[in-house]
Design a protein around this motif. Structure first.
Motif, PDB file in Angstrom:
ATOM      1  N   PRO A  48       0.385 -40.262  -3.528  1.00  0.00           N
ATOM      2  CA  PRO A  48       0.888 -40.664  -2.214  1.00  0.00           C
ATOM      3  C   PRO A  48       2.356 -40.268  -2.036  1.00  0.00           C
ATOM      4  N   MET A  49       2.646 -39.623  -0.950  1.00  0.00           N
ATOM      5  CA  MET A  49       3.986 -39.076  -0.733  1.00  0.00           C
ATOM      6  C   MET A  49       4.567 -39.601   0.587  1.00  0.00           C
ATOM      7  N   ALA A  50       5.869 -39.883   0.546  1.00  0.00           N
ATOM      8  CA  ALA A  50       6.553 -40.281   1.785  1.00  0.00           C
ATOM      9  C   ALA A  50       7.419 -39.101   2.243  1.00  0.00           C
ATOM     10  N   VAL A  51       7.327 -38.742   3.507  1.00  0.00           N
ATOM     11  CA  VAL A  51       8.135 -37.621   4.009  1.00  0.00           C
ATOM     12  C   VAL A  51       9.139 -38.167   5.038  1.00  0.00           C
ATOM     13  N   TYR A  52      10.424 -38.054   4.716  1.00  0.00           N
ATOM     14  CA  TYR A  52      11.481 -38.497   5.640  1.00  0.00           C
ATOM     15  C   TYR A  52      12.033 -37.246   6.300  1.00  0.00           C
ATOM     16  N   VAL A  75       0.140 -37.390   2.396  1.00  0.00           N
ATOM     17  CA  VAL A  75       1.285 -37.997   3.076  1.00  0.00           C
ATOM     18  C   VAL A  75       0.901 -39.421   3.451  1.00  0.00           C
ATOM     19  N   ALA A  76       1.533 -40.360   2.781  1.00  0.00           N
ATOM     20  CA  ALA A  76       1.151 -41.759   2.945  1.00  0.00           C
ATOM     21  C   ALA A  76       2.054 -42.481   3.937  1.00  0.00           C
ATOM     22  N   ALA A  77       3.246 -41.952   4.163  1.00  0.00           N
ATOM     23  CA  ALA A  77       4.179 -42.652   5.048  1.00  0.00           C
ATOM     24  C   ALA A  77       5.187 -41.653   5.603  1.00  0.00           C
ATOM     25  N   ALA A  78       5.741 -41.984   6.774  1.00  0.00           N
ATOM     26  CA  ALA A  78       6.782 -41.144   7.356  1.00  0.00           C
ATOM     27  C   ALA A  78       7.970 -42.036   7.725  1.00  0.00           C
ATOM     28  N   ASP A  86      13.350 -46.002   0.477  1.00  0.00           N
ATOM     29  CA  ASP A  86      13.517 -46.873  -0.683  1.00  0.00           C
ATOM     30  C   ASP A  86      12.377 -47.893  -0.753  1.00  0.00           C
ATOM     31  N   GLN A  87      12.082 -48.460   0.401  1.00  0.00           N
ATOM     32  CA  GLN A  87      11.021 -49.470   0.517  1.00  0.00           C
ATOM     33  C   GLN A  87       9.660 -48.915   0.131  1.00  0.00           C
ATOM     34  N   GLU A  88       9.372 -47.698   0.634  1.00  0.00           N
ATOM     35  CA  GLU A  88       8.077 -47.087   0.342  1.00  0.00           C
ATOM     36  C   GLU A  88       7.901 -46.888  -1.159  1.00  0.00           C
ATOM     37  N   LEU A  89       8.971 -46.446  -1.822  1.00  0.00           N
ATOM     38  CA  LEU A  89       8.887 -46.171  -3.259  1.00  0.00           C
ATOM     39  C   LEU A  89       8.782 -47.461  -4.060  1.00  0.00           C
ATOM     40  N   SER A  90       9.623 -48.466  -3.680  1.00  0.00           N
ATOM     41  CA  SER A  90       9.621 -49.678  -4.504  1.00  0.00           C
ATOM     42  C   SER A  90       8.343 -50.483  -4.287  1.00  0.00           C
ATOM     43  N   SER A  91       7.744 -50.398  -3.102  1.00  0.00           N
ATOM     44  CA  SER A  91       6.498 -51.144  -2.879  1.00  0.00           C
ATOM     45  C   SER A  91       5.313 -50.436  -3.523  1.00  0.00           C
ATOM     46  N   GLY A  92       5.493 -49.156  -3.898  1.00  0.00           N
ATOM     47  CA  GLY A  92       4.406 -48.422  -4.537  1.00  0.00           C
ATOM     48  C   GLY A  92       3.484 -47.740  -3.542  1.00  0.00           C
ATOM     49  N   ARG A  93       3.780 -47.870  -2.214  1.00  0.00           N
ATOM     50  CA  ARG A  93       2.938 -47.180  -1.229  1.00  0.00           C
ATOM     51  C   ARG A  93       3.074 -45.673  -1.408  1.00  0.00           C
ATOM     52  N   ALA A  94       4.271 -45.249  -1.866  1.00  0.00           N
ATOM     53  CA  ALA A  94       4.475 -43.836  -2.169  1.00  0.00           C
ATOM     54  C   ALA A  94       5.007 -43.720  -3.588  1.00  0.00           C
ATOM     55  N   SER A 113      21.801 -21.893   3.236  1.00  0.00           N
ATOM     56  CA  SER A 113      20.820 -22.091   2.161  1.00  0.00           C
ATOM     57  C   SER A 113      20.131 -23.450   2.330  1.00  0.00           C
ATOM     58  N   PRO A 114      18.805 -23.429   2.454  1.00  0.00           N
ATOM     59  CA  PRO A 114      18.079 -24.686   2.676  1.00  0.00           C
ATOM     60  C   PRO A 114      18.012 -25.519   1.393  1.00  0.00           C
ATOM     61  N   SER A 115      18.056 -26.838   1.580  1.00  0.00           N
ATOM     62  CA  SER A 115      17.880 -27.698   0.400  1.00  0.00           C
ATOM     63  C   SER A 115      17.007 -28.888   0.768  1.00  0.00           C
ATOM     64  N   LEU A 116      16.380 -29.469  -0.253  1.00  0.00           N
ATOM     65  CA  LEU A 116      15.460 -30.600  -0.088  1.00  0.00           C
ATOM     66  C   LEU A 116      15.824 -31.659  -1.105  1.00  0.00           C
ATOM     67  N   GLN A 117      15.535 -32.911  -0.768  1.00  0.00           N
ATOM     68  CA  GLN A 117      15.711 -33.937  -1.791  1.00  0.00           C
ATOM     69  C   GLN A 117      14.338 -34.477  -2.184  1.00  0.00           C
ATOM     70  N   LEU A 118      14.077 -34.530  -3.514  1.00  0.00           N
ATOM     71  CA  LEU A 118      12.827 -35.125  -4.016  1.00  0.00           C
ATOM     72  C   LEU A 118      13.173 -36.416  -4.735  1.00  0.00           C
ATOM     73  N   LEU A 119      12.477 -37.507  -4.383  1.00  0.00           N
ATOM     74  CA  LEU A 119      12.697 -38.791  -5.062  1.00  0.00           C
ATOM     75  C   LEU A 119      11.382 -39.177  -5.737  1.00  0.00           C
ATOM     76  N   VAL A 120      11.471 -39.541  -7.017  1.00  0.00           N
ATOM     77  CA  VAL A 120      10.245 -39.813  -7.763  1.00  0.00           C
ATOM     78  C   VAL A 120      10.306 -41.186  -8.407  1.00  0.00           C
ATOM     79  N   ASP A 121       9.160 -41.879  -8.405  1.00  0.00           N
ATOM     80  CA  ASP A 121       9.056 -43.185  -9.075  1.00  0.00           C
ATOM     81  C   ASP A 121       8.920 -42.947 -10.583  1.00  0.00           C
TER      82      ASP A 121
END
Lengths: 369, 309
Positions: A48-52, A75-78, A86-94, A113-121
C-alpha cells in the motif's frame, strides 16, 4: 535377527494405532509444505502506497500510474499535507509514501533536475528494503521515458544481469527446498525420541532389558523403523512440493534420497540423544524443539544467510547437520548439482552423524545398565 | 541341600540421596517362594531390581541359578513382573504376548499363548488393546507376558499394588498354582497378609532385614500371646492399654488396627480380663475379645517398634 524383525514389526504395529504418530508422519509433511510454502514468501507485492502530489501535473499523475502498473504497489491514499503523510504511515494504511514536489513535471520536461521523496516504514524491514528498491527502479524507468534518445549517455561498462537457477528470483523456489530439509529433520528427531521415551515411560524398556535381547539389537530395532519412515516422508514431501507448487528437483531424485539418508543418520542420533535426556514424551518434545530445532532453523541458512553472521556464530553453524543438508537440498532442487559438487557437504554431514550416533549410543547403553 | 535358585550375599546398593540396601543376605531354593515385605522405602524394589539384573550392586553379589542375573543363561530362566505392569498399550493382549514370546526367541508360541490366556482368564479379551484393559486384567496380562518363555523363576515387584481386592485374590491363586507347579517365586509386597502365603519371608526396613524365616518360625519367635479386642475407637483404646498401669498388669504392647486393638502378653487370659475392666472403667464399649494366634503383621509391627518378646 528374528528378534530384531519382531521389534521392527512391533514398532509398525504401534505406529499404525498411535494417532499422534500417524499424524506426525502423514499429515505433518503435507500440511507443512503447504502452509510454510505459502507463508515462506518474501516477494513484495501490492504494497500500500500513499502519494502526496504537490505538483498536480500530468507527469505526476503518470508517475502514480507507473507505480501501480509495476504490480508491486497499490495507491492506498492521496494525502494533501506532510502531516497527513505521516498519519498514513504511522497508522499502517500505507507502508511507503511518495512525495512529488511542485515543479516535478516542469523539471522532467527539461527545465531543471527532477527529484522525488520516498518515505518507507522501516519497522517492516523486508518490505522496506525491497519496496524501496522497487520504487526507485520504477521512478528511474519513468524518468528515462522523458530522456531524449540522442542525449542518452553511453556508459563505458554496461552491466546486464542474468539470473541463473531461479530466473524469476522467486523466493518460494528458494524457500521450499528449505522447508523440505527442515521438515525431514524435525520429524525424524521428534519421532525417534518419542518412540524411545514412550518405552521408558510405560516401563516396557525395562521389560526388554530383562529379556535376552542384546543392547545392539534393541538400539537397531528402535532406529531402523525410522529409516523407513523417513523414506516415506521424503516421498510425501516431494509429492507435496510438485503438486502444490510445481517445484520438482532439477537434479537426481535418487541422489536426493541417498543424501537425505545421510541427514537422517545424524537426526536419528539426535533423537536417541534426546531420549537419553528426557524422562517423559513432553520433555522429549521440549528438548527437541529448544535445543535442536530452533538453533538449527536459525543457524542452518534456512532463513538467514550464514555468510552474514558474525564469525563466532558462523563457526558454530559448522556443527549443524542441517547446514550441510540445506546446501545439498537447494543444490539438487535448484541447480541440479551432482555428487561431485555435493561431496564437500556430504562428508562433514556424515562425520557429524557418526559422532552424534556413537555418543548417543554410548549414553543410551550406559543408561540401560 | 536342594539347588539354589537365588543366592544373595552382602547385597548393598545406594543412590544419590539414600542407601537403599545396606547389605542383605538370603537364599531361595529352587521351587520355593520368598516374600520381601516392608514399608515404602524399605528397599524392596531395589532388591528385586538387583535380582533381575536391572541394577548392579555397589557391593555383594547375586547369583540366579548359579549365574549373574544379567547373563543370558539367567535371563532365559527369569520372568519379571514390574510394579507398573509394563505393556504396549497400542498392542492387543494377543500381540503383547506374541511380542514377548518372539523377543525370547520362541517360535511356536500359539498353544502356549492360548494356555496362558486360559489360565489368566483373559481369553475373551485377547483382541482388546492393552490400554483398554482394567487394572486387574492388565496385571494378569503382564503376568502372562512374563511367563510366556516358561521361566523357572518369577520375580514380582509389588504385583498387587493398585489392584482391587477381588482381582488380588484371583492373582494370588494363579501364583499359588505356578508355585505348586514347581516355579520359584520371589515377590516384594507391602501387604503382610499376602506374605503369609510364602514359604519364607524377609522383613525389610531401611535397607536391612529385621527378620528372615518361614512365617511359622517368625510367629513362633514372637513369644507373646495375642489378644484381639474389637472396639470402636482403636487409637484411644491402644493408648489406654499402653499405659504404665497396663504394663504393670502384664500387657507388653498394644497395636491399633482400624477396628481392633491387639495386645501382647505372657498370660493372655489375665491380660484380656485386665483390658476389659480397664476399658469398662473408661466407659469404652468392647464388641468382642478373643485370644488369637499372632499374625505376621503383629510380628513386623513389634519389630518396627523395637521391642521383642
Amino acid at each position: 535377527m528374528s528378534r530384531l524383525s519382531s521389534l521392527v514389526q512391533k514398532e509398525f504395529q504401534e505406529f499404525r494405532r498411535d494417532k499422534k504418530m500417524r499424524a506426525i508422519v502423514v499429515v505433518a509433511p503435507i500440511m507443512q509444505i503447504l502452509v510454510l510454502g505459502y507463508a515462506a514468501n518474501m516477494d513484495v507485492k501490492d504494497v500500500p502506497m500513499a502519494v502526496y502530489d504537490q505538483d498536480h501535473s500530468s507527469e505526476s499523475r503518470d508517475l502514480a500510474r507507473a507505480f501501480v502498473a509495476s504490480g508491486s504497489f497499490l495507491v492506498a491514499a492521496a494525502p494533501e499535507s506532510a502531516e497527513a503523510v505521516d498519519q498514513e504511515l504511522s497508522s499502517g494504511r500505507a507502508e511507503i509514501a511518495v512525495v512529488v514536489p511542485p515543479g516535478f513535471g516542469a523539471a522532467l520536461r527539461g527545465r531543471g533536475s527532477p527529484s522525488l521523496q520516498l518515505l518507507v516504514d522501516g519497522s517492516r524491514a523486508n518490505t522496506a528494503a525491497v519496496g524501496m528498491a522497487y520504487a526507485a527502479s520504477v521512478a528511474n524507468d519513468f524518468s528515462l521515458r522523458f530522456a531524449p534518445g540522442s542525449l542518452r549517455i553511453a556508459l563505458p561498462v554496461e552491466a546486464r544481469t542474468r539470473i541463473w537457477y531461479n530466473p524469476e528470483l522467486k523466493s518460494r523456489a528458494f524457500m521450499i527446498p528449505g522447508v523440505f530439509a527442515l521438515l525431514l529433520m524435525v520429524i525424524t528427531i521428534i519421532l525417534t525420541s518419542l518412540a524411545i521415551v514412550k518405552e521408558k515411560e510405560s516401563g516396557t524398556l525395562e521389560q526388554l532389558i530383562v529379556t535376552p535381547l542384546r543392547k545392539a539389537e534393541l538400539i537397531a530395532g528402535k532406529l531402523a523403523p525410522f529409516v523407513l519412515v523417513s523414506l516415506i516422508l521424503i516421498c510425501l514431501a516431494l509429492a507435496a512440493c510438485a503438486l502444490f507448487f510445481g517445484i520438482v528437483p532439477r537434479g537426481s531424485i535418487l541422489l536426493l534420497f541417498v543424501l537425505s539418508l545421510a541427514l537422517v543418520f545424524s537426526t536419528l542420533g539426535i533423537g536417541l540423544l534426546v531420549s537419553t535426556l528426557a524422562k517423559t514424551q513432553q520433555q522429549a518434545m521440549m528438548f527437541s524443539i529448544f535445543f535442536f530445532m530452533f538453533p538449527m532453523m536459525i543457524l542452518s541458512g534456512f532463513v538467514f544467510p550464514i555468510a552474514n553472521m558474525p564469525a563466532p556464530i558462523r563457526a558454530f553453524t559448522y556443527l549443524m547437520p542441517l547446514r550441510y543438508y540445506m546446501i545439498i537440498v537447494r543444490g539438487i532442487f535448484l541447480k541440479g548439482s551432482g555428487i561431485g559438487l555435493l561431496w564437500k557437504q556430504l562428508w562433514p554431514l556424515l562425520a557429524i552423524g557418526v559422532a552424534v550416533v556413537s555418543f548417543s549410543i554410548a549414553r543410551f547403553r550406559k543408561q540401560l545398565e | 541341600m536342594a539347588e539354589l535358585a537365588i543366592e544373595a550375599i552382602g547385597l548393598a546398593k545406594g543412590f544419590k540421596e539414600v542407601e537403599a540396601l545396606k547389605g542383605v543376605d538370603f537364599r531361595v531354593e529352587r521351587g520355593a517362594s520368598f516374600a520381601l515385605v516392608g514399608p515404602d522405602g524399605a528397599g524392596k524394589t531395589t532388591a528385586i531390581r538387583l535380582l533381575c539384573g536391572l541394577l548392579k550392586p555397589d557391593s555383594g553379589r547375586v547369583s540366579v541359578f548359579g549365574a549373574g542375573p544379567a547373563e543370558p543363561a539367567a535371563k532365559a530362566k527369569l520372568g519379571y513382573l514390574s510394579q507398573r505392569f509394563s505393556l504396549y498399550g497400542d498392542l492387543s493382549a494377543d500381540e503383547n504376548i506374541a511380542f514377548f514370546a518372539e523377543i525370547h526367541g520362541r517360535r511356536n508360541y500359539a498353544s502356549r499363548r492360548d494356555e496362558l490366556l486360559e489360565f489368566t482368564r483373559l481369553s475373551p479379551f485377547r483382541d482388546r488393546l492393552a490400554s483398554k484393559l482394567s487394572g486387574g486384567m492388565r496385571q494378569k496380562l503382564a503376568l502372562a507376558c512374563a511367563l510366556v518363555h516358561e521361566p523357572e523363576l518369577l520375580l514380582m515387584d509389588e504385583p498387587t499394588t493398585g489392584v482391587d481386592p477381588v482381582s488380588r485374590r484371583e492373582f494370588w491363586e494363579i501364583v499359588a498354582g505356578l508355585s505348586r507347579g514347581g516355579m520359584t517365586v520371589v515377590a516384594a509386597t507391602p501387604y503382610l497378609d499376602e506374605a503369609e502365603r510364602f514359604d519364607s519371608v524377609g522383613m525389610l526396613d531401611e535397607g536391612r532385614f529385621l527378620a528372615l524365616g518361614s512365617p511359622r518360625q517368625l510367629k513362633e519367635g514372637f513369644g507373646w500371646t495375642v489378644v484381639e479386642i474389637a472396639c470402636a475407637d482403636a487409637r484411644r483404646v491402644a493408648r489406654i492399654l499402653s499405659s504404665e498401669e497396663a504394663r504393670g498388669a502384664g500387657v507388653a504392647a498394644a497395636q491399633a488396627f482400624g477396628d481392633r486393638v491387639d495386645i501382647f502378653a505372657g498370660d493372655g487370659e489375665a491380660a484380656r480380663r485386665y483390658a476389659l475392666s480397664a476399658l469398662a472403667r473408661e466407659g469404652l464399649a468392647v464388641a468382642s475379645s478373643r485370644i488369637a494366634a499372632p499374625s505376621l503383621e503383629n510380628v513386623f509391627m513389634q519389630l518396627l517398634g523395637g521391642t521383642k518378646g
